[in-house]
Write a protein that holds these residues in place. Structure first.
Motif, short mmCIF file in Angstrom:
data_model
loop_
_atom_site.label_atom_id
_atom_site.label_comp_id
_atom_site.label_asym_id
_atom_site.label_seq_id
_atom_site.Cartn_x
_atom_site.Cartn_y
_atom_site.Cartn_z
N VAL A 217 0.84 -1.20 0.00
CA VAL A 217 0.00 0.00 0.00
C VAL A 217 0.87 1.25 0.00
O VAL A 217 0.64 2.20 -0.77
N VAL A 218 1.89 1.26 0.85
CA VAL A 218 2.80 2.41 0.91
C VAL A 218 3.50 2.59 -0.44
O VAL A 218 3.61 3.72 -0.96
N ARG A 219 3.96 1.50 -1.01
CA ARG A 219 4.66 1.57 -2.30
C ARG A 219 3.74 2.05 -3.41
O ARG A 219 4.14 2.89 -4.25
N LEU A 220 2.53 1.55 -3.44
CA LEU A 220 1.60 1.93 -4.48
C LEU A 220 1.16 3.39 -4.34
O LEU A 220 1.01 4.11 -5.34
N ASP A 221 0.94 3.83 -3.11
CA ASP A 221 0.55 5.23 -2.90
C ASP A 221 1.66 6.17 -3.40
O ASP A 221 1.40 7.18 -4.05
N ALA A 222 2.91 5.82 -3.10
CA ALA A 222 4.04 6.63 -3.56
C ALA A 222 4.14 6.60 -5.09
O ALA A 222 4.46 7.61 -5.73
N ALA A 223 3.86 5.45 -5.68
CA ALA A 223 3.93 5.33 -7.14
C ALA A 223 2.85 6.18 -7.80
O ALA A 223 3.10 6.84 -8.83
N LEU A 224 1.64 6.19 -7.24
CA LEU A 224 0.57 7.03 -7.78
C LEU A 224 0.90 8.51 -7.61
O LEU A 224 0.59 9.33 -8.50
N ALA A 225 1.50 8.86 -6.48
CA ALA A 225 1.93 10.25 -6.28
C ALA A 225 2.97 10.64 -7.33
O ALA A 225 2.98 11.77 -7.83
N ASN A 226 3.84 9.69 -7.68
CA ASN A 226 4.84 9.95 -8.72
C ASN A 226 4.16 10.17 -10.08
O ASN A 226 4.56 11.06 -10.85
N LEU A 227 3.14 9.39 -10.37
CA LEU A 227 2.38 9.58 -11.60
C LEU A 227 1.78 10.99 -11.65
O LEU A 227 1.86 11.67 -12.69
N ALA A 228 1.18 11.41 -10.55
CA ALA A 228 0.58 12.75 -10.50
C ALA A 228 1.64 13.83 -10.72
O ALA A 228 1.41 14.82 -11.42
N ARG A 229 2.83 13.65 -10.11
CA ARG A 229 3.92 14.62 -10.27
C ARG A 229 4.38 14.72 -11.71
O ARG A 229 4.50 15.81 -12.28
N VAL A 230 4.61 13.56 -12.32
CA VAL A 230 5.10 13.54 -13.70
C VAL A 230 4.04 14.11 -14.65
O VAL A 230 4.36 14.83 -15.61
N ALA A 231 2.77 13.80 -14.39
CA ALA A 231 1.70 14.33 -15.23
C ALA A 231 1.64 15.85 -15.15
O ALA A 231 1.44 16.53 -16.16
N ALA A 232 1.81 16.39 -13.94
CA ALA A 232 1.81 17.85 -13.78
C ALA A 232 2.97 18.48 -14.54
O ALA A 232 2.82 19.52 -15.18
N GLU A 233 4.13 17.83 -14.48
CA GLU A 233 5.30 18.34 -15.20
C GLU A 233 5.09 18.29 -16.71
O GLU A 233 5.68 19.09 -17.45
N ALA A 234 4.24 17.35 -17.16
CA ALA A 234 3.94 17.24 -18.58
C ALA A 234 2.87 18.23 -19.02
O ALA A 234 2.48 18.26 -20.20
#
Length: 367
Positions: A217-234
């Motif tokens: 759960v911790v790993r997946l939450d961090a991975a989804l947060a990373n997706l949101a970060r990269v999407a914002a940068e895009a």
């Protein structure tokens, strides 16, 4: 007397169409009436089947990659629309939890869902309804986006691995090849209002149901947060805090990145099957679901039917597998568990007891 029977599926035991037919049959055994089944859904498993009851609906078969990489035979649905055909694609039948033998919280993906969406686009649909309940993955919709032409890349410029676990290495999001929305847009159907990340997010709330342990759960939450970060940068303005962004393991967010609109599944299905028109000539509505509980009023089929019936001044009765919440708002309520004597008996013969429930309502309610 005209009675309209508009239940959701009784998940795990019977689909909405067979439940509606059983309740209608039971009513007719007690007294004559014009009883019309109108199966409903909220975006989860059974949505495609419920909408297939709409006039002039057409199924289109498609072979897609299932959530664990195996091929899946699925279908998308074509409905007539005022401006052109409407395509309905269901995650449950293309990338859903019923399609996987062993839960794989870090690697299960939504690629097949995206492939079915692409098939509907290839057929020239004017708009899309995307039902995203009953998922088994927490990949933020990355698999679906990839199938629609997006490239999710790691530091080496290689595609990230499938599944939520792969999002941890995501460094760039190339959307130059992403397919355009259809002219009429895409509407996401869901009964989940969770955000993408955090204690109320996709991984924390729904990850355990998909096999995720505490560390996952911790790993997946961090991975989804990373997706949101990269999407914002895009430069994509999808909001990870928006209600429904966390639906289907974050697929709501992924579809929002594409430009789809998040919304209520039950409301969209009600519009598509003509619930308001059915209410206009009804003396009674009967709705239902497998378990009527404290979550039933949060965008589920039962609450949508009751809301629209109240606006039309039509009384509503409830049939549920079990009843765990007050039913004061209904003209009458019948629990299959009480009729059958136990939950196990009710689940073993759901349609038998649904018929009994229809008969019981016909005896209780005034003509």
């Amino acid at each position: 007397m005209r009675v309209v029977v508009a239940p959701d599926s009784f998940k795990g035991t019977a689909d909405a169409a067979t439940v509606a037919a059983a309740i209608a049959d039971g009513w007719r055994t007690v007294r004559p009436a014009d009883v019309a089944p109108l199966p409903m859904a909220d975006g989860g498993e059974g949505t495609l089947d419920a909408l297939a009851a709409a006039p002039d609906a057409r199924r289109h078969l498609v072979t897609v990659t299932g959530p664990d990489g195996r091929e899946v035979e699925a279908a998308w649905l074509e409905l007539p629309g005022p401006d052109g055909p409407v395509g309905v694609v269901e995650l449950a039948s293309t990338s859903g939890i019923i399609l996987i033998d062993e839960l794989a919280p870090l690697t299960a993906h939504t690629r097949g869902f995206g492939q079915a969406i692409a098939a509907a686009l290839d057929a020239g649909v004017h708009s899309l309804l995307l039902a995203i309940g009953s998922s088994c993955s927490t990949d933020g919709g990355a698999g679906a986006l990839a199938a629609l032409g997006a490239r999710l890349l790691d530091t080496d410029g290689s595609p990230v691995a499938d599944g939520g676990g792969g999002l941890a290495s995501l460094q760039a999001l190339d959307l130059s090849g992403l397919r355009s929305l259809p002219p009429g847009g895409a509407r996401v159907l869901s009964d989940v209002t969770s955000p993408l990340i955090g204690p109320a997010g996709a991984a924390a709330v729904f990850g355990p149901q998909k096999g995720a342990g505490p560390e996952d759960v911790v790993r997946l939450d961090a991975a989804l947060a990373n997706l949101a970060r990269v999407a914002a940068e895009a430069g994509r303005d999808a909001d990870p805090t928006a209600p429904g962004a966390g639906a289907a393991g974050g697929t709501g967010f992924g579809l929002a990145l594409w430009g789809a609109t998040l919304g209520s599944g039950a409301a969209a299905v009600a519009d598509a099957v003509g619930l308001d028109a059915a209410l206009a000539g009804a003396d009674l509505m009967v709705t239902g679901e497998g378990a009527y509980d404290g979550q039933s009023d949060a965008g589920k089929v039962v609450s949508e039917v009751r809301r629209r019936a109240a606006a039309a001044h039509v009384p509503v009765a409830l049939v549920a597998g079990r009843v765990d919440a007050p039913t004061d708002a209904f003209a009458s309520a019948v629990s299959l568990t009480e009729l059958a004597g136990s939950g196990e008996a009710a689940m073993a013969q759901t349609l038998r007891w649904a018929r009994e429930a229809g008969a019981e309502l016909a005896r209780r309610l005034p003509a």
